[in-house]
Design a protein around this motif. Structure first.
Motif, PDB file in Angstrom:
ATOM      1  N   SER A  11      18.758  71.157  11.220  1.00 16.00           N
ATOM      2  CA  SER A  11      19.662  70.279  10.483  1.00 16.00           C
ATOM      3  C   SER A  11      20.095  69.116  11.359  1.00 16.00           C
ATOM      4  CB  SER A  11      20.892  71.061  10.016  1.00 16.00           C
ATOM      5  OG  SER A  11      21.804  70.212   9.351  1.00 16.00           O
ATOM      6  N   LEU A  19      24.548  66.803   8.898  1.00 10.96           N
ATOM      7  CA  LEU A  19      24.297  65.852   7.798  1.00 10.96           C
ATOM      8  C   LEU A  19      23.636  66.525   6.599  1.00 10.96           C
ATOM      9  CD1 LEU A  19      23.004  62.794   9.832  1.00 10.96           C
ATOM     10  CD2 LEU A  19      25.330  63.292   9.074  1.00 10.96           C
ATOM     11  N   ILE A  20      23.625  67.859   6.569  1.00 11.75           N
ATOM     12  CA  ILE A  20      22.956  68.559   5.468  1.00 11.75           C
ATOM     13  C   ILE A  20      23.676  68.327   4.153  1.00 11.75           C
ATOM     14  CG2 ILE A  20      24.202  70.704   5.926  1.00 11.75           C
ATOM     15  CD1 ILE A  20      21.673  72.196   5.033  1.00 11.75           C
ATOM     16  N   SER A  23      22.457  65.052   2.776  1.00 10.61           N
ATOM     17  CA  SER A  23      21.095  65.183   2.257  1.00 10.61           C
ATOM     18  C   SER A  23      21.076  65.951   0.942  1.00 10.61           C
ATOM     19  CB  SER A  23      20.208  65.893   3.284  1.00 10.61           C
ATOM     20  OG  SER A  23      20.695  67.199   3.559  1.00 10.61           O
ATOM     21  N   PHE A  26      22.477  63.291  -1.750  1.00  4.85           N
ATOM     22  CA  PHE A  26      21.676  62.087  -1.963  1.00  4.85           C
ATOM     23  C   PHE A  26      20.804  62.150  -3.210  1.00  4.85           C
ATOM     24  CE2 PHE A  26      17.882  59.455  -1.138  1.00  4.85           C
ATOM     25  CZ  PHE A  26      18.513  58.217  -1.035  1.00  4.85           C
ATOM     26  N   THR A  83      15.427  67.607  -4.370  1.00  2.85           N
ATOM     27  CA  THR A  83      15.525  67.908  -2.941  1.00  2.85           C
ATOM     28  C   THR A  83      14.163  68.247  -2.350  1.00  2.85           C
ATOM     29  OG1 THR A  83      17.773  68.741  -3.290  1.00  2.85           O
ATOM     30  CG2 THR A  83      16.695  69.326  -1.230  1.00  2.85           C
ATOM     31  N   LEU A  86      12.007  64.930  -2.307  1.00  2.00           N
ATOM     32  CA  LEU A  86      12.453  63.968  -1.295  1.00  2.00           C
ATOM     33  C   LEU A  86      12.146  64.457   0.114  1.00  2.00           C
ATOM     34  CD1 LEU A  86      15.901  62.810  -2.743  1.00  2.00           C
ATOM     35  CD2 LEU A  86      13.790  61.487  -2.596  1.00  2.00           C
ATOM     36  N   GLY A  87      12.085  65.772   0.301  1.00  2.00           N
ATOM     37  CA  GLY A  87      11.770  66.319   1.616  1.00  2.00           C
ATOM     38  C   GLY A  87      10.348  66.065   2.054  1.00  2.00           C
ATOM     39  N   THR A  92      12.360  62.591   6.809  1.00  2.00           N
ATOM     40  CA  THR A  92      13.420  63.153   5.987  1.00  2.00           C
ATOM     41  C   THR A  92      13.627  64.616   6.350  1.00  2.00           C
ATOM     42  OG1 THR A  92      11.829  63.684   4.237  1.00  2.00           O
ATOM     43  CG2 THR A  92      13.020  61.591   4.053  1.00  2.00           C
ATOM     44  N   PHE A  93      14.737  65.155   5.890  1.00  2.00           N
ATOM     45  CA  PHE A  93      15.074  66.555   6.127  1.00  2.00           C
ATOM     46  C   PHE A  93      15.165  67.266   4.786  1.00  2.00           C
ATOM     47  CE2 PHE A  93      18.489  69.778   6.398  1.00  2.00           C
ATOM     48  CZ  PHE A  93      17.839  70.680   7.227  1.00  2.00           C
ATOM     49  N   THR A  94      14.553  68.451   4.688  1.00  2.00           N
ATOM     50  CA  THR A  94      14.557  69.219   3.453  1.00  2.00           C
ATOM     51  C   THR A  94      15.574  70.345   3.559  1.00  2.00           C
ATOM     52  OG1 THR A  94      12.178  68.789   3.328  1.00  2.00           O
ATOM     53  CG2 THR A  94      13.092  70.363   1.771  1.00  2.00           C
ATOM     54  N   PRO A  95      16.700  70.273   2.866  1.00  2.00           N
ATOM     55  CA  PRO A  95      17.701  71.349   2.968  1.00  2.00           C
ATOM     56  C   PRO A  95      17.206  72.687   2.445  1.00  2.00           C
ATOM     57  CG  PRO A  95      18.664  69.345   2.049  1.00  2.00           C
ATOM     58  CD  PRO A  95      17.191  69.140   2.067  1.00  2.00           C
TER      59      PRO A  95
END
Length: 227
Positions: A11, A19-20, A23, A26, A83, A86-87, A92-95
């Motif tokens: 994360s 910042l999760i 994300s 968003f 999500t 977008l990941g 980018t970060f994938t939650p």
């Protein structure tokens, strides 16, 4: 090298603050909000038709008592869908690759479906733990097995989503690393791996959409057993 492959699942933080949450919020900014107009634009119309189609498909196994869950299931489906997609974008970060987040989504909703069944029809809900016509000597073993399978459902939901997305992201990073490494050594093999990477990316887009749908569909099936 192995540690750097898994860095993408860490994360991100800014000044020690994770910042999760940003994300996760968003994707909601990408959905156009409805306006007080008789005629909306094409994007809003397309969004409304898509949500209506997905909601109708999710509510098919449920009776009228379960239709009150439609806003929850549709919102969860859109959150997971956006999500996951977008990941797949670079940097980018994938939650949803975090097991903690997936379990935080799966466990409360599974528990809500279970408590709904125990409140509205306790005898039928408890009857799922013992199939009809079971021989008497097998009753304790079957009750134990069915109880274990019932309690493991939220874990299976969270692990399934996490494992599929994590495996896809790792494969994409491994093949992209091989493509860049082989570009100056064996250009022909690098072109081949690049084509494989494109096909894998398309497959991962499909997996991202399917896993979001399967996650919510299984929750709706669990709800079907308790209403």
């Amino acid at each position: 090298m192995n540690l750097s492959f898994f860095d993408q699942f860490t994360s991100p933080c800014l000044l020690g603050i994770p910042l999760i949450l940003i994300s996760m919020l968003f994707p909601a900014l990408l959905l156009p909000s409805p306006k007080n107009r008789w005629i909306s634009n094409r994007l809003s119309t397309l969004q409304t038709q898509l949500i209506h189609l997905l909601t109708k498909q999710l509510m098919l196994p449920l009776n009228k008592k379960g239709h009150k869950w439609a806003p929850i299931f549709t919102s969860l489906l859109m959150l997971l869908l956006l999500t996951n997609l977008l990941g797949l974008l670079p940097y980018t970060f994938t939650p949803t690759t975090q097991l903690s987040m997936n379990m935080a989504l799966a466990f409360p909703l599974w528990l809500a479906t279970l408590l709904t069944g125990l409140r509205n029809q306790p005898s039928i809900s408890l009857g799922h733990l013992l199939p009809e016509g079971t021989p008497t000597p097998l009753i304790p073993a079957l009750i134990l097995i069915e109880t274990t399978s019932l309690l493991i459902r939220p874990l299976a939901l969270g692990v399934r989503l996490t494992a599929n997305l994590t495996a896809g992201h790792l494969l994409i990073q491994l093949i992209s690393t091989a493509t860049i490494t082989l570009l100056h050594i064996m250009p022909s093999i690098s072109i081949l791996t690049a084509s494989v990477l494109m096909l894998l990316t398309l497959l991962e887009v499909a997996v991202a959409m399917i896993q979001a749908y399967v996650f919510v569909l299984l929750l709706s099936l669990y709800l079907q057993e308790n209403i």
